[in-house]
Design an enzyme around this catalytic site. Sequence first.
Site, PDB file in Angstrom:
ATOM      1  N   ASP A 299      65.899  41.040 -30.234  1.00 29.59           N
ATOM      2  CA  ASP A 299      65.810  42.241 -29.724  1.00 29.59           C
ATOM      3  C   ASP A 299      64.257  43.043 -30.419  1.00 29.59           C
ATOM      4  O   ASP A 299      64.342  42.366 -32.170  1.00 29.59           O
ATOM      5  CB  ASP A 299      66.074  43.375 -28.706  1.00 29.59           C
ATOM      6  CG  ASP A 299      64.395  44.295 -27.079  1.00 29.59           C
ATOM      7  OD1 ASP A 299      63.178  43.673 -27.798  1.00 29.59           O
ATOM      8  OD2 ASP A 299      64.782  43.940 -26.684  1.00 29.59           O
TER       9      ASP A 299
ATOM     10  N   ASP B  40      57.883  43.483 -20.346  1.00 30.39           N
ATOM     11  CA  ASP B  40      59.120  42.971 -19.810  1.00 30.39           C
ATOM     12  C   ASP B  40      59.013  42.803 -17.843  1.00 30.39           C
ATOM     13  O   ASP B  40      57.891  43.679 -17.536  1.00 30.39           O
ATOM     14  CB  ASP B  40      60.015  44.388 -19.386  1.00 30.39           C
ATOM     15  CG  ASP B  40      60.495  44.738 -20.935  1.00 30.39           C
ATOM     16  OD1 ASP B  40      60.396  43.369 -22.232  1.00 30.39           O
ATOM     17  OD2 ASP B  40      61.702  45.455 -21.292  1.00 30.39           O
TER      18      ASP B  40
HETATM   19  C1  GLA Z   1      63.038  45.100 -24.288  1.00 26.05           C
HETATM   20  C2  GLA Z   1      63.722  43.925 -23.623  1.00 26.05           C
HETATM   21  C3  GLA Z   1      64.258  43.846 -22.599  1.00 26.05           C
HETATM   22  C4  GLA Z   1      65.586  44.213 -22.408  1.00 26.05           C
HETATM   23  C5  GLA Z   1      65.436  45.599 -23.032  1.00 26.05           C
HETATM   24  C6  GLA Z   1      66.707  46.276 -23.723  1.00 26.05           C
HETATM   25  O1  GLA Z   1      62.977  46.350 -23.403  1.00 26.05           O
HETATM   26  O2  GLA Z   1      62.563  43.379 -23.724  1.00 26.05           O
HETATM   27  O3  GLA Z   1      64.370  42.374 -21.882  1.00 26.05           O
HETATM   28  O4  GLA Z   1      66.323  43.909 -23.645  1.00 26.05           O
HETATM   29  O5  GLA Z   1      64.705  46.004 -24.250  1.00 26.05           O
HETATM   30  O6  GLA Z   1      66.347  47.682 -24.074  1.00 26.05           O
END
Ligand code: GLA
Length: 408
Positions: free
Chosen positions: A159, A220
């Site tokens: 990430d 997301d």
């Molecule tokens: C980000 C990523 C998600 C998830 C969260 C975890 O938002 O895009 O897919 O992994 O972090 O904290």
Amino acid sequence: MVKMLQCLVVLVSLVVSVHGLDNGLALTPPMGWMSWERFRCNIDCKNQPNDCIGEKLFMDMADRMVEDGFKDAGYEYVNIDDCWASKERDSAGKLQADPDRFPSGIKKLADYVHSRGLKLGIYNDFGTKTCGGYPGSLGHLEVDAKTFAEWGVDMLKMDGCYADVKTMPQGYPNMTKALNATGRPILFSCSWPDYERASKIQPDYKLIAKNCNIWRNYIDIQDSWDSVLKIIDYYAQEQDTLAAVSAPGSFNDPDMLIIGDFSLSVEQAKAQMAMWSILAAPMLMSNDLRTISPEFREILLNKEVIQINQDPSGKMGKRVMQTQSHMEVWTRELSSNALAAVIFSRSQSAPAIFETTLENLKFPTTSKGYSVFDVTDNKPLGNYALNETLSFIVNPSGAVMFKATPIA
Ligand code: GLA
């Protein structure tokens, strides 16, 4: 002069291959399960022992994948997302799992997942902290890559929270190198282009595809149809750029499948499955496989739709038509000159008839036309010449997917 030029070409290609991702993985979009969308950062194992981010959750999901047909259908990776780690590195500077929630440690969990014939994925972050506030990998790329390899991890999602976006085009490839150097094939999922997009920087997808097996491009996914639509809109808007880099070993990742969660209707679930398939997207479910109802399980196990997703061409489909009645058609080229199409409905009205010809959808000419198969409902539709009318009934916020194979 020619000799010198030849030497240069060899040297350059060597450097490129050494610097690029070299793991032979994700020749088709990876399939599996991932904790984030459904289970988030639930660390309350005292009150919610079955639903917290701890070893039991991942063992349960591995069991369900094997025993309920998901593994046989191709789902392979069991992926731990954020919030698995202890807040502190150990005395040697290594990441360690939270000891209360993962009392056996990640290596043992990997052993268990492997014993079930599956693979284990894990999550870290390029910056100083993960998005959930756990230790990041900045300044620790090599040691973290080694740790994951020692544990027997098979996939890494890196990430990009708490990081300087401008350093990602150098930094992510450093992790690629560190992973390559471990000698263990670890599928590499990068969030790099998503963070660039959010900072209004145009991602260099050629570089990204060279260094990552899959990559997130957009926000997301949440447990809502609206969220699915937003992602599809983004893919339509960027389709030429994104389709250009979709290939065996490198895939755009529109985020997890939320089929079987709380928000999607059965029709919407079929539509997400069809769209992720036409996009050659990773099929990473985030749901509770222990309680999923049979109609959603069946959608996730649809062999024909999965086969299109897993087509060896690795090509991403594109939107080729939009109608006034809120229908869209997306098409994807498959191997052996076959094609797939999704008729995707954004209608909020009643089931509607949609008619078209393969010619209208720009299918290439063949001498004898195509044999057409409805993969959503698993039934042959017959043979069609390019100019013959195909007729479908498409439900509101639903989809019909078909495959057309040239008649020999
Ligand atoms: C980000 C990523 C998600 C998830 C969260 C975890 O938002 O895009 O897919 O992994 O972090 O904290």
